[in-house]
Design an enzyme around this catalytic site. Structure first.
Site, PDB file in Angstrom:
ATOM      1  N   PHE A  17     -22.977  43.613  -4.133  1.00 43.71           N
ATOM      2  CA  PHE A  17     -21.549  43.581  -3.803  1.00 43.71           C
ATOM      3  C   PHE A  17     -21.312  43.727  -2.297  1.00 43.71           C
ATOM      4  O   PHE A  17     -20.663  42.883  -1.668  1.00 43.71           O
ATOM      5  CB  PHE A  17     -20.854  44.709  -4.577  1.00 43.71           C
ATOM      6  N   LEU A  72     -29.353  48.071   2.671  1.00 40.53           N
ATOM      7  CA  LEU A  72     -28.461  48.322   1.541  1.00 40.53           C
ATOM      8  C   LEU A  72     -29.210  48.428   0.218  1.00 40.53           C
ATOM      9  O   LEU A  72     -28.661  48.959  -0.748  1.00 40.53           O
ATOM     10  CB  LEU A  72     -27.424  47.198   1.416  1.00 40.53           C
ATOM     11  N   ALA A  73     -30.430  47.911   0.156  1.00 41.18           N
ATOM     12  CA  ALA A  73     -31.163  47.862  -1.108  1.00 41.18           C
ATOM     13  C   ALA A  73     -31.334  49.270  -1.672  1.00 41.18           C
ATOM     14  O   ALA A  73     -31.864  50.154  -1.006  1.00 41.18           O
ATOM     15  CB  ALA A  73     -32.527  47.210  -0.897  1.00 41.18           C
ATOM     16  N   TYR A 140     -29.017  60.540  -8.227  1.00 43.08           N
ATOM     17  CA  TYR A 140     -28.643  59.572  -7.191  1.00 43.08           C
ATOM     18  C   TYR A 140     -28.426  60.276  -5.860  1.00 43.08           C
ATOM     19  O   TYR A 140     -28.994  59.897  -4.828  1.00 43.08           O
ATOM     20  CB  TYR A 140     -27.385  58.817  -7.609  1.00 43.08           C
ATOM     21  N   LYS A 144     -30.632  60.214  -2.251  1.00 41.71           N
ATOM     22  CA  LYS A 144     -30.064  59.838  -0.957  1.00 41.71           C
ATOM     23  C   LYS A 144     -30.252  60.945   0.079  1.00 41.71           C
ATOM     24  O   LYS A 144     -30.493  60.669   1.262  1.00 41.71           O
ATOM     25  CB  LYS A 144     -28.576  59.502  -1.123  1.00 41.71           C
ATOM     26  N   PHE A 166     -18.039  56.660   1.432  1.00 40.58           N
ATOM     27  CA  PHE A 166     -17.423  57.243   0.257  1.00 40.58           C
ATOM     28  C   PHE A 166     -17.154  56.086  -0.718  1.00 40.58           C
ATOM     29  O   PHE A 166     -17.633  54.976  -0.507  1.00 40.58           O
ATOM     30  CB  PHE A 166     -16.150  57.996   0.645  1.00 40.58           C
ATOM     31  N   ASN A 167     -16.453  56.324  -1.790  1.00 45.91           N
ATOM     32  CA  ASN A 167     -16.209  55.240  -2.741  1.00 45.91           C
ATOM     33  C   ASN A 167     -15.484  54.079  -2.071  1.00 45.91           C
ATOM     34  O   ASN A 167     -14.597  54.289  -1.246  1.00 45.91           O
ATOM     35  CB  ASN A 167     -15.373  55.740  -3.916  1.00 45.91           C
ATOM     36  N   ARG A 202     -11.183  60.678  -5.858  1.00 48.70           N
ATOM     37  CA  ARG A 202     -12.128  60.006  -4.986  1.00 48.70           C
ATOM     38  C   ARG A 202     -11.418  59.406  -3.770  1.00 48.70           C
ATOM     39  O   ARG A 202     -10.247  59.046  -3.824  1.00 48.70           O
ATOM     40  CB  ARG A 202     -12.860  58.888  -5.736  1.00 48.70           C
TER      41      ARG A 202
END
Length: 300
Positions: A17, A72-73, A140, A144, A166-167, A202
């Site tokens: 995305f 980004l992977a 997750y 990170k 952030f989201n 969020r």
């Protein structure tokens, strides 16, 4: 500030995305964009590469000769079922990438490593700044945080910036993410939707804001630093539904499915974007209602 024109950028995970939006944005800035994907892709100038393979990236980097790399992977879906995969991809994969850069012939001007605001965990502060100690509450986020620790060991060797987005959302995001799922229900004028906890808050940005920030960070003099990338405001899922009900002109019946309620859920996140906006005051935060409006009225 560095001029982007005619520069080469390599994006790992370009097929995702964020990568697809970032590719278009960088090309508009006059850059030549290359990418890696986990599987073969029809996208132009991409290479299949598995970052968990220690040797897979060196040849790609030497072929491209990038001025910039944006990493980004990752396994980015918090609900991903394989805990070990978070660490294989997000931690070991990033270590492999950085080692590959050092082994390559490339002269890199800037590397952006995408981390996540999830590492902050549950916080009692109104706005989370980069100085807040991480308190990750799921695999997750733990992966990170571990990745960031690994990356910091390379600050003296490579020109690296870590971003903590952030989201964020926008057109083209997969529907297993919450906002696209909710928007899709309204686009199809469905009468009911199953969700988890509606009182989760969020900080939502537009993907366009995110990729604009990444582009500006590439050309900055910053190095060995961490930047929040966020809107500075937070909304609950309940508020998002209410905004969409107004935009769509009807109310939807929400059923709470206990399967969608995570025990390790972070309750409220709102980011402090002061460090980023002080460096780039021209960056414009997109209001959530405008993000939703664009997603809702985009043709399928």
């Amino acid at each position: 500030m560095d001029s982007h024109f005619n520069k080469r950028v390599l994006i790992t995970g370009i097929g995702g995305f964020t990568g697809r939006h970032l590719k278009k944005h960088l090309e508009r800035q006059g850059m030549k964009v290359y990418g890696t994907t986990y599987t073969s892709s029809s996208m132009e100038d991409t290479f299949p590469a598995n970052i968990t393979d220690a040797t897979s990236m060196v040849d790609v980097i030497n072929k491209v000769g990038p001025d910039y790399i944006i990493h980004l992977a990752a396994i980015s879906f918090v609900g991903h079922g394989d805990a070990a995969e978070f660490y294989r991809v997000n931690v070991i994969g990033t270590e492999n990438l950085l080692q590959s850069i050092l082994k390559s012939n490339a002269k890199i001007k800037k590397i952006i490593i995408a981390s996540s605001a999830n590492i902050y965990g549950n916080s009692n502060v109104d706005l989370i700044s980069e100085t807040l100690p991480p308190e990750p509450v799921n695999h997750y986020a733990c992966s990170k945080m571990a990745m960031e620790k690994i990356v910091s060991n390379y600050y003296s060797k490579l020109p690296i910036i870590i971003t903590r987005p952030f989201n964020y959302t926008g057109i083209g995001q997969a529907e297993h993410f919450l906002v696209p799922k909710i928007v899709s229900h309204f686009k199809q004028q469905k009468k009911e939707i199953e969700l988890g906890n509606l009182d989760v808050y969020r900080d939502f940005s537009s993907v366009d804001f995110i990729v604009d920030a990444y582009c500006k960070l590439l050309g900055s003099d910053a190095s060995g630093q961490i930047f929040n990338v966020c809107s500075g405001s937070s909304y609950s899922l309940k508020q998002i539904i209410e905004l969409l009900e107004t935009l769509a002109g009807y109310k939807i019946n929400v059923t709470i499915n206990p399967k969608f309620v995570r025990a390790d859920e972070v309750k409220r996140i709102a980011g402090d974007n002061g460090k980023l906006l002080n460096l780039f005051p021209e960056l414009k935060v997109v209001e959530l209602v405008d993000i939703l409006k664009k997603m809702l009225h985009k043709c399928n």
